[in-house]
Design a protein around this motif. Structure first.
Motif, PDB file in Angstrom:
ATOM      1  N   ALA A  49      -7.828   2.473  17.649  1.00  0.00           N
ATOM      2  CA  ALA A  49      -7.833   1.254  16.481  1.00  0.00           C
ATOM      3  C   ALA A  49      -7.798   2.746  15.165  1.00  0.00           C
ATOM      4  O   ALA A  49      -8.165   3.465  15.094  1.00  0.00           O
ATOM      5  N   THR A  50      -6.744   1.555  14.150  1.00  0.00           N
ATOM      6  CA  THR A  50      -6.934   3.097  13.101  1.00  0.00           C
ATOM      7  C   THR A  50      -7.147   2.060  11.466  1.00  0.00           C
ATOM      8  O   THR A  50      -6.316   0.665  11.071  1.00  0.00           O
ATOM      9  N   VAL A  51      -7.236   2.460  10.271  1.00  0.00           N
ATOM     10  CA  VAL A  51      -7.545   1.455   9.236  1.00  0.00           C
ATOM     11  C   VAL A  51      -6.504   2.132   7.988  1.00  0.00           C
ATOM     12  O   VAL A  51      -6.719   3.043   8.417  1.00  0.00           O
ATOM     13  N   PRO A  52      -5.508   1.147   7.814  1.00  0.00           N
ATOM     14  CA  PRO A  52      -4.772   2.286   6.489  1.00  0.00           C
ATOM     15  C   PRO A  52      -5.201   2.680   5.734  1.00  0.00           C
ATOM     16  O   PRO A  52      -6.307   2.532   5.298  1.00  0.00           O
ATOM     17  N   LYS A  53      -5.183   3.903   4.911  1.00  0.00           N
ATOM     18  CA  LYS A  53      -5.703   4.267   4.022  1.00  0.00           C
ATOM     19  C   LYS A  53      -4.658   4.710   3.389  1.00  0.00           C
ATOM     20  O   LYS A  53      -3.780   5.165   3.333  1.00  0.00           O
ATOM     21  N   PRO A  54      -4.951   4.681   1.984  1.00  0.00           N
ATOM     22  CA  PRO A  54      -6.363   4.288   0.860  1.00  0.00           C
ATOM     23  C   PRO A  54      -6.500   3.070   1.588  1.00  0.00           C
ATOM     24  O   PRO A  54      -5.574   2.037   1.789  1.00  0.00           O
ATOM     25  N   LYS A  55      -7.590   2.080   1.313  1.00  0.00           N
ATOM     26  CA  LYS A  55      -8.304   1.142   2.222  1.00  0.00           C
ATOM     27  C   LYS A  55      -8.213  -0.336   1.560  1.00  0.00           C
ATOM     28  O   LYS A  55      -7.909  -0.989   1.951  1.00  0.00           O
ATOM     29  N   VAL A  56      -7.715   0.534  -0.067  1.00  0.00           N
ATOM     30  CA  VAL A  56      -6.974  -0.657  -0.506  1.00  0.00           C
ATOM     31  C   VAL A  56      -6.063  -0.717  -1.637  1.00  0.00           C
ATOM     32  O   VAL A  56      -5.909   0.662  -2.425  1.00  0.00           O
ATOM     33  N   GLY A  57      -5.208  -1.262  -2.156  1.00  0.00           N
ATOM     34  CA  GLY A  57      -4.320  -0.932  -2.761  1.00  0.00           C
ATOM     35  C   GLY A  57      -2.972  -1.116  -2.430  1.00  0.00           C
ATOM     36  O   GLY A  57      -2.052  -1.271  -2.899  1.00  0.00           O
ATOM     37  N   LEU A  58      -2.741  -0.561  -1.180  1.00  0.00           N
ATOM     38  CA  LEU A  58      -1.297  -0.797  -0.228  1.00  0.00           C
ATOM     39  C   LEU A  58      -0.691  -1.980  -0.743  1.00  0.00           C
ATOM     40  O   LEU A  58      -1.416  -3.192  -0.715  1.00  0.00           O
ATOM     41  N   SER A  59       0.531  -2.467  -1.250  1.00  0.00           N
ATOM     42  CA  SER A  59       0.834  -3.435  -0.990  1.00  0.00           C
ATOM     43  C   SER A  59       1.571  -4.045   1.042  1.00  0.00           C
ATOM     44  O   SER A  59       1.368  -3.388   1.664  1.00  0.00           O
ATOM     45  N   THR A  60       1.516  -5.402   0.886  1.00  0.00           N
ATOM     46  CA  THR A  60       1.787  -5.857   1.965  1.00  0.00           C
ATOM     47  C   THR A  60       2.663  -5.194   3.104  1.00  0.00           C
ATOM     48  O   THR A  60       2.447  -4.993   3.859  1.00  0.00           O
ATOM     49  N   GLU A  61       3.614  -5.236   2.116  1.00  0.00           N
ATOM     50  CA  GLU A  61       4.973  -4.263   3.279  1.00  0.00           C
ATOM     51  C   GLU A  61       4.817  -3.099   3.453  1.00  0.00           C
ATOM     52  O   GLU A  61       4.603  -2.370   4.399  1.00  0.00           O
ATOM     53  N   THR A  62       4.119  -2.260   2.915  1.00  0.00           N
ATOM     54  CA  THR A  62       3.398  -0.957   2.919  1.00  0.00           C
ATOM     55  C   THR A  62       2.064  -1.051   4.087  1.00  0.00           C
ATOM     56  O   THR A  62       2.741  -0.154   5.147  1.00  0.00           O
ATOM     57  N   TYR A 106       3.127   0.093  11.739  1.00  0.00           N
ATOM     58  CA  TYR A 106       4.142   0.103  12.710  1.00  0.00           C
ATOM     59  C   TYR A 106       4.220   1.219  13.259  1.00  0.00           C
ATOM     60  O   TYR A 106       4.891   1.571  14.441  1.00  0.00           O
ATOM     61  N   GLU A 107       4.129   2.347  11.936  1.00  0.00           N
ATOM     62  CA  GLU A 107       3.324   3.973  11.809  1.00  0.00           C
ATOM     63  C   GLU A 107       2.918   4.277  13.005  1.00  0.00           C
ATOM     64  O   GLU A 107       2.755   5.076  14.546  1.00  0.00           O
ATOM     65  N   ALA A 108       1.559   3.364  12.607  1.00  0.00           N
ATOM     66  CA  ALA A 108       0.412   4.185  14.009  1.00  0.00           C
ATOM     67  C   ALA A 108       0.595   3.239  15.534  1.00  0.00           C
ATOM     68  O   ALA A 108      -0.029   3.630  16.368  1.00  0.00           O
ATOM     69  N   TRP A 109       0.333   1.753  15.581  1.00  0.00           N
ATOM     70  CA  TRP A 109       1.210   1.597  16.359  1.00  0.00           C
ATOM     71  C   TRP A 109       2.595   2.067  17.646  1.00  0.00           C
ATOM     72  O   TRP A 109       1.706   2.656  18.901  1.00  0.00           O
ATOM     73  N   THR A 110       2.867   2.687  16.968  1.00  0.00           N
ATOM     74  CA  THR A 110       4.581   2.915  17.451  1.00  0.00           C
ATOM     75  C   THR A 110       4.040   4.535  18.185  1.00  0.00           C
ATOM     76  O   THR A 110       4.156   5.266  19.134  1.00  0.00           O
ATOM     77  N   GLY A 111       2.432   5.105  17.169  1.00  0.00           N
ATOM     78  CA  GLY A 111       2.169   6.297  17.479  1.00  0.00           C
ATOM     79  C   GLY A 111       1.464   6.494  18.496  1.00  0.00           C
ATOM     80  O   GLY A 111       1.141   7.577  19.286  1.00  0.00           O
ATOM     81  N   GLY A 112       0.933   5.083  19.011  1.00  0.00           N
ATOM     82  CA  GLY A 112       0.344   5.274  20.458  1.00  0.00           C
ATOM     83  C   GLY A 112      -1.353   4.524  19.640  1.00  0.00           C
ATOM     84  O   GLY A 112      -1.891   4.438  21.356  1.00  0.00           O
ATOM     85  N   VAL A 113      -1.935   3.940  18.913  1.00  0.00           N
ATOM     86  CA  VAL A 113      -2.389   3.074  18.654  1.00  0.00           C
ATOM     87  C   VAL A 113      -2.123   1.353  19.424  1.00  0.00           C
ATOM     88  O   VAL A 113      -1.173   0.741  19.068  1.00  0.00           O
ATOM     89  N   ASP A 114      -3.636   0.648  19.587  1.00  0.00           N
ATOM     90  CA  ASP A 114      -3.333  -0.274  20.359  1.00  0.00           C
ATOM     91  C   ASP A 114      -3.953  -1.295  19.237  1.00  0.00           C
ATOM     92  O   ASP A 114      -3.217  -2.041  18.943  1.00  0.00           O
ATOM     93  N   LEU A 115      -4.591  -1.133  18.242  1.00  0.00           N
ATOM     94  CA  LEU A 115      -5.338  -1.591  17.485  1.00  0.00           C
ATOM     95  C   LEU A 115      -5.072  -1.617  15.460  1.00  0.00           C
ATOM     96  O   LEU A 115      -5.341  -0.364  15.460  1.00  0.00           O
ATOM     97  N   LEU A 116      -4.059  -2.071  14.664  1.00  0.00           N
ATOM     98  CA  LEU A 116      -4.512  -2.190  13.050  1.00  0.00           C
ATOM     99  C   LEU A 116      -5.571  -2.867  12.864  1.00  0.00           C
ATOM    100  O   LEU A 116      -5.934  -4.096  13.893  1.00  0.00           O
ATOM    101  N   LYS A 117      -6.150  -2.473  12.184  1.00  0.00           N
ATOM    102  CA  LYS A 117      -7.762  -2.633  11.589  1.00  0.00           C
ATOM    103  C   LYS A 117      -7.213  -2.526   9.535  1.00  0.00           C
ATOM    104  O   LYS A 117      -7.576  -1.752   9.562  1.00  0.00           O
ATOM    105  N   ASP A 118      -7.802  -4.256   9.667  1.00  0.00           N
ATOM    106  CA  ASP A 118      -8.478  -4.237   7.837  1.00  0.00           C
ATOM    107  C   ASP A 118      -9.645  -3.509   7.199  1.00  0.00           C
ATOM    108  O   ASP A 118     -10.097  -3.387   8.400  1.00  0.00           O
ATOM    109  N   ASP A 119      -9.662  -3.017   6.826  1.00  0.00           N
ATOM    110  CA  ASP A 119     -11.088  -1.924   6.464  1.00  0.00           C
ATOM    111  C   ASP A 119     -11.744  -3.785   5.389  1.00  0.00           C
ATOM    112  O   ASP A 119     -11.315  -4.455   4.924  1.00  0.00           O
TER     113      ASP A 119
END
Ligand SMILES: O=C(O)[C@H](O)COP(=O)(O)O
Ligand SMILES: [Mg+2]
Length: 425
Positions: free
Chosen positions: A157-170, A176-189
């Motif tokens: 799994a991966t949590v996008p960083k910065p943990k808050v402040g990214l727009s929905t689109e970003t 997408y970048e993380a999933w296609t790189g090989g992680v299974d789960l996107l996780k919210d912070d």
């Protein structure tokens, strides 16, 4: 005065009944009190006694607990302050299936009672009746195979960083970048829920669209741990939205929402067939001081009873956060307890690819490994960071060293150049 005094709550010859809930505490008696007196007050205050002697009479039902062992130190926590005591609670004291009621007894007034300078609820032995009054996890570690078709490696799994402040689109693009790189789960912070910069429903829809795209391109199942944490009614609304948009999981911060809310969410998730990822923000307020509070071991037991499927249990000391006995807690989450499903342990907090071998040596591969900074802080960005973590985990599952794998994975080689095998702070 005749009647019940706190001295009636200790009996060192008592042999607990099979249906008793047995709790292990470490206590530091207040000045002027013996450990026996303090143990009696713990048993008294946490069951049906108080500071004053009480009359018995018509209609009185004895729901008193019994302090029955002092100083045995079976928990092996002898390095911690205080003396270990055990208290047995009769089954009838408890409302079956109500975690708030149980905690109001065994971790209630006694936590602030002046008869003890400090008190730590270290462990519980849950009897069959009380255990099976709870549902336990719906899926547990079966999520690995049922959702991802993975049996030989941890899920990632991966949590996008910065943990808050990214727009929905970003945020969704980072997914997408993380999933296609090989992680299974996107996780919210933990502190991303429904803020103006990234509203919940928009994030749900946009992230799942990217999830579907990534799954299509990689040929691997992908999923999303969206944080539904809120007031209970709002959480249920969000859980319904998650199901109707076609996601497999919800994430709940189980300490900040409270166990009653988790119990309610668990019921709705059963109706909808959703798995629960349990984040544990604020747990350290209970468990960080080894001589006081409620241990992570007990919090994990509670989480399994009320029925989360995945739970953060630490990184065996390798990451950025202080950890209590990750290995022992994970063992409890996997051992059989009257047929409850297990819980998949999640290792998270300061992890990066260089820590994977030591981590998995300690935890085994039936876990979820989460890396936020250890993916998005990769010098070549999120996609390469995800590739590096996946390469490290695949190498471990195949019995290969990081160094050997790095020779064929430039992403992993870069991660190791950047962070080595050091533990961050
Ligand atoms: O919620 C989590 O588990 C953390 O955000 C972990 O972040 P990190 O991998 O950057 O420490
Ligand atoms: Mg976090």
């Amino acid at each position: 005065m005749a009647g019940i005094t706190y001295e009636d709550f200790i009996d060192l010859s008592y042999d607990p009944a099979a249906a008793d809930l047995v709790c292990t505490f470490r206590i530091e008696p207040a000045a002027g009190m013996t450990v026996e007196e303090a143990a009696s007050r713990v048993a008294s205050e946490s069951s049906n006694g108080t500071w004053a002697a009480l009359p018995t009479g018509e209609g009185f039902t004895d729901m008193g607990a019994t302090a029955f062992a002092i100083g045995d130190d079976e928990s092996g926590a002898a390095d911690s302050a205080g003396t270990e005591i055990k208290v047995a609670y009769p089954e009838g004291l408890f409302e079956p299936g109500s975690m708030p009621q149980i905690l109001s007894c065994i971790a209630g007034n006694i936590m602030g009672m002046k008869a003890v300078d400090s008190i730590r609820l270290a462990d519980c032995e849950w009897p069959e009746g009380l255990t099976t009054s709870f549902p336990g996890p719906q899926f547990g570690s079966d999520v690995r195979e049922e959702i991802f078709g993975v049996a030989d490696r941890p899920i990632l799994a991966t949590v996008p960083k910065p943990k808050v402040g990214l727009s929905t689109e970003t945020h969704a693009e980072v997914g997408y970048e993380a999933w296609t790189g090989g992680v299974d789960l996107l996780k919210d912070d933990e502190n991303l829920t429904d803020q103006a910069f990234n509203p919940f429903h928009d994030r749900l829809v946009e992230s799942l669209a990217q999830r579907d795209r990534a799954a299509e391109e990689t040929g691997e199942p992908k999923s999303y741990l969206i944080n539904v944490t809120a007031g209970t009614n709002e959480m249920l609304e969000r859980v319904d939205q998650v199901a109707s948009e076609g996601c497999e999981y919800v994430m709940v911060d189980v300490i900040t929402t409270g166990w009653a809310a988790v119990q309610t969410v668990r019921e709705r998730c059963e109706e909808l067939g959703l798995a629960i990822h349990a984040h544990r923000a604020m747990h350290a307020a209970f468990d960080r001081l080894s001589h006081h509070g409620v241990s992570m071991r007990v919090l994990a037991q509670i989480a399994r009873l009320v029925g989360v499927d995945q739970l953060h249990t630490g990184t065996v000391g390798l990451g950025k956060l202080a950890n209590e006995d990750t290995v022992g807690i994970n063992a409890w989450l996997r051992d059989d307890h009257y047929g409850l499903n297990d819980v998949l342990p999640v290792a998270s907090g300061g992890l990066h690819p260089g820590l994977v071998p030591d981590l998995l040596d300690a935890t085994g591969t039936n876990v979820c490994v989460q890396a936020g900074g250890g993916i998005h802080g990769h010098p070549h960005g999120t996609h390469e960071g995800a590739k590096a973590l996946r390469a490290a985990v695949d190498a471990y599952a195949a019995g290969r060293s990081l160094e050997a794998k790095a020779e064929e994975s430039p992403a992993l080689a870069t991660a190791i150049d950047e962070w080595g095998t050091e533990t961050p702070r």
